[in-house]
Enzyme design. Structure first.
Site, PDB file in Angstrom:
ATOM      1  CG  ASP A   1      -8.991   1.176   4.663  1.00 62.66           C
ATOM      2  OD1 ASP A   1      -9.333   1.467   3.247  1.00 62.66           O
ATOM      3  OD2 ASP A   1      -8.181   1.830   5.271  1.00 62.66           O
TER       4      ASP A   1
ATOM      5  CE1 TYR B   1      -1.626 -12.260  -4.595  1.00 60.76           C
ATOM      6  CE2 TYR B   1      -2.769  -9.868  -4.180  1.00 60.76           C
ATOM      7  CZ  TYR B   1      -2.386 -11.042  -4.985  1.00 60.76           C
ATOM      8  OH  TYR B   1      -3.089 -11.434  -6.320  1.00 60.76           O
ATOM      9  CB  CYS B   2      -6.202 -10.797   0.429  1.00 63.13           C
ATOM     10  SG  CYS B   2      -5.823 -10.456   2.219  1.00 63.13           S
TER      11      CYS B   2
ATOM     12  CE  LYS C   1      -3.751   2.005   2.559  1.00 64.36           C
ATOM     13  NZ  LYS C   1      -4.748   1.642   3.816  1.00 64.36           N
TER      14      LYS C   1
ATOM     15  CE  LYS D   1     -15.206   1.379   2.427  1.00 69.67           C
ATOM     16  NZ  LYS D   1     -15.168   2.851   1.822  1.00 69.67           N
TER      17      LYS D   1
ATOM     18  CB  THR E   1     -18.246   4.018   3.301  1.00 70.85           C
ATOM     19  OG1 THR E   1     -16.960   3.920   3.433  1.00 70.85           O
ATOM     20  CG2 THR E   1     -18.940   3.953   2.204  1.00 70.85           C
TER      21      THR E   1
ATOM     22  CG  ASN F   1     -12.568  -1.231   4.118  1.00 67.88           C
ATOM     23  OD1 ASN F   1     -11.869  -0.902   2.970  1.00 67.88           O
ATOM     24  ND2 ASN F   1     -13.069  -0.208   5.005  1.00 67.88           N
TER      25      ASN F   1
ATOM     26  CG  ASP G   1     -14.831   3.048   6.198  1.00 61.83           C
ATOM     27  OD1 ASP G   1     -14.159   3.479   5.463  1.00 61.83           O
ATOM     28  OD2 ASP G   1     -15.951   3.197   5.974  1.00 61.83           O
TER      29      ASP G   1
END
Ligand SMILES: O=C(O)C[C@H](Cc1nc2cc(Cl)cc(Cl)c2[nH]1)c1ccc(Cl)cc1
Length: 304
Positions: free
Chosen positions: A175, A113-114, A63, A159, A196, A162, A157
């Site tokens: 995140d 890493y996903c 990131k 959602k 959000t 994320n 946050d």
């Protein structure tokens, strides 16, 4: 080191960081330790790239945050909070932070890493989840929230964008740029912060403050979306969405699972203190049959 100059003992130690960081190892990496493969995501301050660590051949998600942009948007506090929080977390359903470093232009978070994208992709592909699939993923989200709240951290946050899926299709919350370490004052006053629109809780809109209960509201919205494929609150614009939220205009589709509906109605409450606690959520009939401490050992159900 590739340069074969002999360094004094102290110089050789300059590339280690203090052991105060719990998760990030004491080895300091830099850009040249990685091959940058492709962009896999775009964030508000930069992008996420798939990188391969040269030494090990292992894949990571880098990131990359542009320093000028962070300073311009006055978000340094959030970035440093994200690093501090990620450094302190170690849970199978939370994305791991392996290294951080910076160069003259950017900050780098080297994350787990996903490879199977995020939950929003999965919901869009499937339309909606079969109830057993929704139950499993809702359970993994709950154990991750339980862990965060036990560490005094609110994500704020949550959602589907994320919530990422690892190589074995177990989910990983990511995140933490909006996360908050909760002080002893349970209702943290949040300045310019707002999550959000579709997942934000009413107290953040009316009183500009939200604590752990914000995550329970968002969880309720995510459950609704996993099962119906739709958003519980969706206006034609953000302002209208906020109106639906503060009036709790919540309508369930006809064939919505009644047990799930009962649980969601107890998560999406206007009064944050009326929302079910994590313990009550885990005991709800919707999660009947879930073995809470076996989730990360089970194979996730196939999303059909
Ligand atoms: O290693 C640390 O803990 C220290 C630095 C702290 C730090 N240096 C910064 C420079 C700039 Cl320009 C912006 C932010 Cl938010 C900055 N944060 C750092 C480096 C990398 C990352 Cl990803 C986060 C914080």
């Amino acid at each position: 080191n590739d340069d074969n100059s002999v360094k004094t003992q102290t110089q050789q130690n300059t590339n280690t960081t203090p052991s105060s960081a719990t998760n990030t190892p004491t080895i300091k990496k830099n850009r040249s330790d990685f091959d940058f493969i492709k962009t896999i995501g775009k964030g508000s301050f930069g992008k996420v790239k798939l990188v391969i660590e040269k030494e090990t051949g292992k894949g990571y998600a880098a990131k990359i945050l542009n320093k000028k942009l962070i300073i311009k948007e006055k978000k340094a506090k959030y970035v440093n909070t994200e690093k501090t929080i990620l450094d302190s977390l170690d849970h199978p359903n939370i994305v791991k932070l392996y290294y951080t470093f910076q160069d003259e232009n950017d900050l780098y978070f080297i994350l787990e890493y996903c490879p199977n994208g995020d939950l929003l992709d999965q919901i869009k592909d499937a339309g909606c989840f079969e109830i057993k699939v929704a139950q499993f993923y809702a359970a993994e989200i709950i154990v991750a929230i339980e862990y965060l709240h036990s560490k005094g951290i609110a994500h704020r946050d949550l959602k589907p964008e994320n919530i990422l899926l690892g190589k074995n299709m177990h989910l990983k919350i990511s995140d933490f740029g909006s996360a908050k370490v909760l002080g002893n004052d349970p209702r943290t006053r949040s300045g310019s912060f707002c999550g959000t629109a579709e997942y934000v809780c009413p107290e953040l809109l009316t009183e500009k403050s939200a604590g752990k209960q914000a995550d329970i509201w968002s969880f309720g919205c995510i459950m609704y979306q996993l099962i119906s494929g739709k958003l519980p609150f969706k206006g034609f614009n953000e302002y209208q969405t906020f109106q639906l939220i503060i009036k709790r205009e919540l309508i369930f589709p006809q064939n919505f699972d009644p047990v799930a509906q009962d649980l969601i109605n107890k998560l999406i409450c206007l009064d944050p203190f009326e929302r079910l606690s994590i313990a009550d959520i885990k005991n709800h009939a919707f999660f009947e049959g879930i073995e809470w401490d076996q989730l990360s050992k089970q194979d996730p159900p196939v999303i059909i």
